[in-house]
Design a protein around this motif. Structure first.
Motif, PDB file in Angstrom:
ATOM      1  N   ASP A   1       0.846  -1.197   0.000  1.00 61.11           N
ATOM      2  CA  ASP A   1       0.000   0.000   0.000  1.00 61.11           C
ATOM      3  C   ASP A   1       0.879   1.244   0.000  1.00 61.11           C
ATOM      4  O   ASP A   1       0.635   2.204   0.730  1.00 61.11           O
ATOM      5  CB  ASP A   1      -0.908  -0.021   1.236  1.00 61.11           C
ATOM      6  N   PHE A   2       1.896   1.225  -0.821  1.00 65.29           N
ATOM      7  CA  PHE A   2       2.964   2.229  -0.830  1.00 65.29           C
ATOM      8  C   PHE A   2       2.440   3.657  -0.923  1.00 65.29           C
ATOM      9  O   PHE A   2       2.817   4.528  -0.135  1.00 65.29           O
ATOM     10  CB  PHE A   2       3.916   1.929  -1.988  1.00 65.29           C
ATOM     11  N   TYR A   3       1.561   3.910  -1.878  1.00 63.91           N
ATOM     12  CA  TYR A   3       1.141   5.294  -2.104  1.00 63.91           C
ATOM     13  C   TYR A   3       0.231   5.836  -1.014  1.00 63.91           C
ATOM     14  O   TYR A   3       0.306   7.018  -0.673  1.00 63.91           O
ATOM     15  CB  TYR A   3       0.501   5.442  -3.488  1.00 63.91           C
ATOM     16  N   GLN A   4      -0.615   5.005  -0.450  1.00 67.66           N
ATOM     17  CA  GLN A   4      -1.485   5.497   0.610  1.00 67.66           C
ATOM     18  C   GLN A   4      -0.736   5.643   1.930  1.00 67.66           C
ATOM     19  O   GLN A   4      -0.765   6.708   2.553  1.00 67.66           O
ATOM     20  CB  GLN A   4      -2.681   4.561   0.811  1.00 67.66           C
ATOM     21  N   GLN A   5      -0.059   4.590   2.374  1.00 64.96           N
ATOM     22  CA  GLN A   5       0.524   4.573   3.715  1.00 64.96           C
ATOM     23  C   GLN A   5       1.832   5.349   3.825  1.00 64.96           C
ATOM     24  O   GLN A   5       2.227   5.720   4.939  1.00 64.96           O
ATOM     25  CB  GLN A   5       0.747   3.131   4.167  1.00 64.96           C
ATOM     26  N   HIS A   6       2.467   5.607   2.710  1.00 69.35           N
ATOM     27  CA  HIS A   6       3.749   6.310   2.769  1.00 69.35           C
ATOM     28  C   HIS A   6       3.702   7.659   2.051  1.00 69.35           C
ATOM     29  O   HIS A   6       3.903   8.696   2.667  1.00 69.35           O
ATOM     30  CB  HIS A   6       4.854   5.406   2.215  1.00 69.35           C
ATOM     31  N   VAL A   7       3.419   7.650   0.770  1.00 73.60           N
ATOM     32  CA  VAL A   7       3.478   8.905   0.014  1.00 73.60           C
ATOM     33  C   VAL A   7       2.349   9.857   0.403  1.00 73.60           C
ATOM     34  O   VAL A   7       2.594  11.010   0.788  1.00 73.60           O
ATOM     35  CB  VAL A   7       3.462   8.626  -1.498  1.00 73.60           C
ATOM     36  N   LEU A   8       1.106   9.396   0.315  1.00 71.57           N
ATOM     37  CA  LEU A   8      -0.016  10.292   0.604  1.00 71.57           C
ATOM     38  C   LEU A   8      -0.033  10.719   2.068  1.00 71.57           C
ATOM     39  O   LEU A   8      -0.321  11.878   2.384  1.00 71.57           O
ATOM     40  CB  LEU A   8      -1.343   9.626   0.235  1.00 71.57           C
ATOM     41  N   PHE A   9       0.281   9.800   2.974  1.00 68.87           N
ATOM     42  CA  PHE A   9       0.357  10.147   4.393  1.00 68.87           C
ATOM     43  C   PHE A   9       1.336  11.294   4.602  1.00 68.87           C
ATOM     44  O   PHE A   9       1.033  12.280   5.283  1.00 68.87           O
ATOM     45  CB  PHE A   9       0.770   8.914   5.195  1.00 68.87           C
ATOM     46  N   CYS A  10       2.512  11.203   3.998  1.00 71.77           N
ATOM     47  CA  CYS A  10       3.509  12.267   4.145  1.00 71.77           C
ATOM     48  C   CYS A  10       3.047  13.570   3.511  1.00 71.77           C
ATOM     49  O   CYS A  10       3.336  14.657   4.025  1.00 71.77           O
ATOM     50  CB  CYS A  10       4.831  11.817   3.533  1.00 71.77           C
ATOM     51  N   LEU A  11       2.319  13.457   2.412  1.00 73.89           N
ATOM     52  CA  LEU A  11       1.831  14.668   1.747  1.00 73.89           C
ATOM     53  C   LEU A  11       0.663  15.302   2.493  1.00 73.89           C
ATOM     54  O   LEU A  11       0.183  16.362   2.091  1.00 73.89           O
ATOM     55  CB  LEU A  11       1.444  14.354   0.301  1.00 73.89           C
ATOM     56  N   GLY A  12       0.236  14.680   3.581  1.00 68.83           N
ATOM     57  CA  GLY A  12      -0.734  15.341   4.452  1.00 68.83           C
ATOM     58  C   GLY A  12      -0.211  16.681   4.943  1.00 68.83           C
ATOM     59  O   GLY A  12      -0.991  17.628   5.153  1.00 68.83           O
TER      60      GLY A  12
ATOM     61  N   ILE B   1      11.352  13.181   0.882  1.00 69.58           N
ATOM     62  CA  ILE B   1      11.380  13.019  -0.572  1.00 69.58           C
ATOM     63  C   ILE B   1      10.047  13.383  -1.224  1.00 69.58           C
ATOM     64  O   ILE B   1      10.031  14.181  -2.176  1.00 69.58           O
ATOM     65  CB  ILE B   1      11.858  11.604  -0.951  1.00 69.58           C
ATOM     66  N   PRO B   2       8.901  12.860  -0.759  1.00 68.64           N
ATOM     67  CA  PRO B   2       7.642  13.303  -1.377  1.00 68.64           C
ATOM     68  C   PRO B   2       7.429  14.818  -1.287  1.00 68.64           C
ATOM     69  O   PRO B   2       6.975  15.443  -2.252  1.00 68.64           O
ATOM     70  CB  PRO B   2       6.567  12.545  -0.578  1.00 68.64           C
ATOM     71  N   LEU B   3       7.781  15.406  -0.143  1.00 67.89           N
ATOM     72  CA  LEU B   3       7.597  16.854   0.012  1.00 67.89           C
ATOM     73  C   LEU B   3       8.526  17.639  -0.901  1.00 67.89           C
ATOM     74  O   LEU B   3       8.152  18.687  -1.436  1.00 67.89           O
ATOM     75  CB  LEU B   3       7.824  17.257   1.469  1.00 67.89           C
ATOM     76  N   SER B   4       9.741  17.145  -1.107  1.00 72.07           N
ATOM     77  CA  SER B   4      10.676  17.860  -1.982  1.00 72.07           C
ATOM     78  C   SER B   4      10.221  17.824  -3.438  1.00 72.07           C
ATOM     79  O   SER B   4      10.532  18.732  -4.211  1.00 72.07           O
ATOM     80  CB  SER B   4      12.086  17.277  -1.848  1.00 72.07           C
ATOM     81  N   ILE B   5       9.473  16.804  -3.808  1.00 68.93           N
ATOM     82  CA  ILE B   5       8.905  16.745  -5.164  1.00 68.93           C
ATOM     83  C   ILE B   5       7.778  17.759  -5.306  1.00 68.93           C
ATOM     84  O   ILE B   5       7.679  18.466  -6.312  1.00 68.93           O
ATOM     85  CB  ILE B   5       8.393  15.325  -5.469  1.00 68.93           C
ATOM     86  N   VAL B   6       6.944  17.862  -4.293  1.00 68.70           N
ATOM     87  CA  VAL B   6       5.792  18.765  -4.346  1.00 68.70           C
ATOM     88  C   VAL B   6       6.200  20.223  -4.170  1.00 68.70           C
ATOM     89  O   VAL B   6       5.563  21.125  -4.727  1.00 68.70           O
ATOM     90  CB  VAL B   6       4.756  18.346  -3.274  1.00 68.70           C
ATOM     91  N   PHE B   7       7.289  20.464  -3.425  1.00 64.53           N
ATOM     92  CA  PHE B   7       7.774  21.833  -3.190  1.00 64.53           C
ATOM     93  C   PHE B   7       9.197  21.982  -3.725  1.00 64.53           C
ATOM     94  O   PHE B   7      10.171  22.015  -2.965  1.00 64.53           O
ATOM     95  CB  PHE B   7       7.738  22.164  -1.698  1.00 64.53           C
ATOM     96  N   PRO B   8       9.357  22.083  -5.045  1.00 60.80           N
ATOM     97  CA  PRO B   8      10.693  22.084  -5.655  1.00 60.80           C
ATOM     98  C   PRO B   8      11.522  23.335  -5.367  1.00 60.80           C
ATOM     99  O   PRO B   8      12.737  23.331  -5.599  1.00 60.80           O
ATOM    100  CB  PRO B   8      10.392  21.956  -7.151  1.00 60.80           C
TER     101      PRO B   8
END
Length: 206
Positions: free
Chosen positions: A43-54, A79-86
């Motif tokens: 459940d990579f995108y929900q439990q890790h990526v999307l959770f962090c992008l909260g 890492i997810p945040l650095s992609i969203v906030f370049p």
């Protein structure tokens, strides 16, 4: 990945491409070092990526801000945040060298020019930051002691003071007794999947 598109439709195609590439990168590196629990990798995108992008739902980092990801582990949430906030600088900090080496490789593979790594215990780090982000490292009180003197004296945002965003799950009332000024943002207000029922972002100003 469809969850990311659902909740962050405004992202550029290059950002979606990098977020999409994350799963294959972590699948590769996880075969060598268990940087992400194999029980949750399905459940990579929900439990890790999307959770962090909260955190990105709660606050948009101002360009030029400097953010420490404390105890980054496998690179989350940095890492997810650095992609969203370049245009925001992210320093991913962890005391475990084998994890930092993997995170550095992932940063290089994604060509994230705004993300860097440091292998050090957070309390020994001398650099100053605008914000700190962290996920499931240890108790809030302990983290607060580690980073109490790690903030810049002035904020580059007129909307919010310098401080820390904690990604948490479950009941945090006991942890927050010492922090009456803390603000909790239930992620169920932003994401509708059952996983987020007990998940939250806790904001504590410096």
């Amino acid at each position: 990945m469809e969850l990311i598109k659902k909740y962050f439709p405004h992202l550029l195609s290059i950002q979606f491409d990098k977020l999409y590439y994350l799963q294959s990168l972590y699948s590769y590196w996880n075969s060598y070092v268990n940087v992400i629990s194999r029980k949750t990798f399905y459940d990579f995108y929900q439990q890790h990526v999307l959770f962090c992008l909260g955190i990105a739902k709660v606050y948009s980092f101002v360009p030029g801000s400097c953010v420490m990801d404390l105890g980054t582990g496998g690179g989350f949430p940095g890492i997810p945040l650095s992609i969203v906030f370049p245009k925001t600088e992210f320093i991913l900090v962890d005391s475990v060298m084998k994890k930092i080496k993997i995170v550095k490789n992932i940063i290089n593979d994604l060509h994230l020019e705004n993300a860097n790594t440091i292998c050090i215990r957070a309390e020994k780090l001398e650099k100053k930051f605008d914000f700190v982000v962290t996920r499931a490292v240890t108790k809030i009180d302990t983290i607060h002691q580690w980073i109490n003197n790690k903030f810049k004296h002035t904020s580059n945002s007129k909307y919010i003071k310098n401080g820390t965003f904690y990604l948490k799950g479950g009941d945090t009332s006991y942890e927050l007794k010492k922090f009456p000024h803390a603000i909790e943002y239930p992620l169920s207000h932003y994401f509708h999947e059952p996983f987020f029922t007990t998940k939250k972002v806790v904001w504590i100003s410096n």
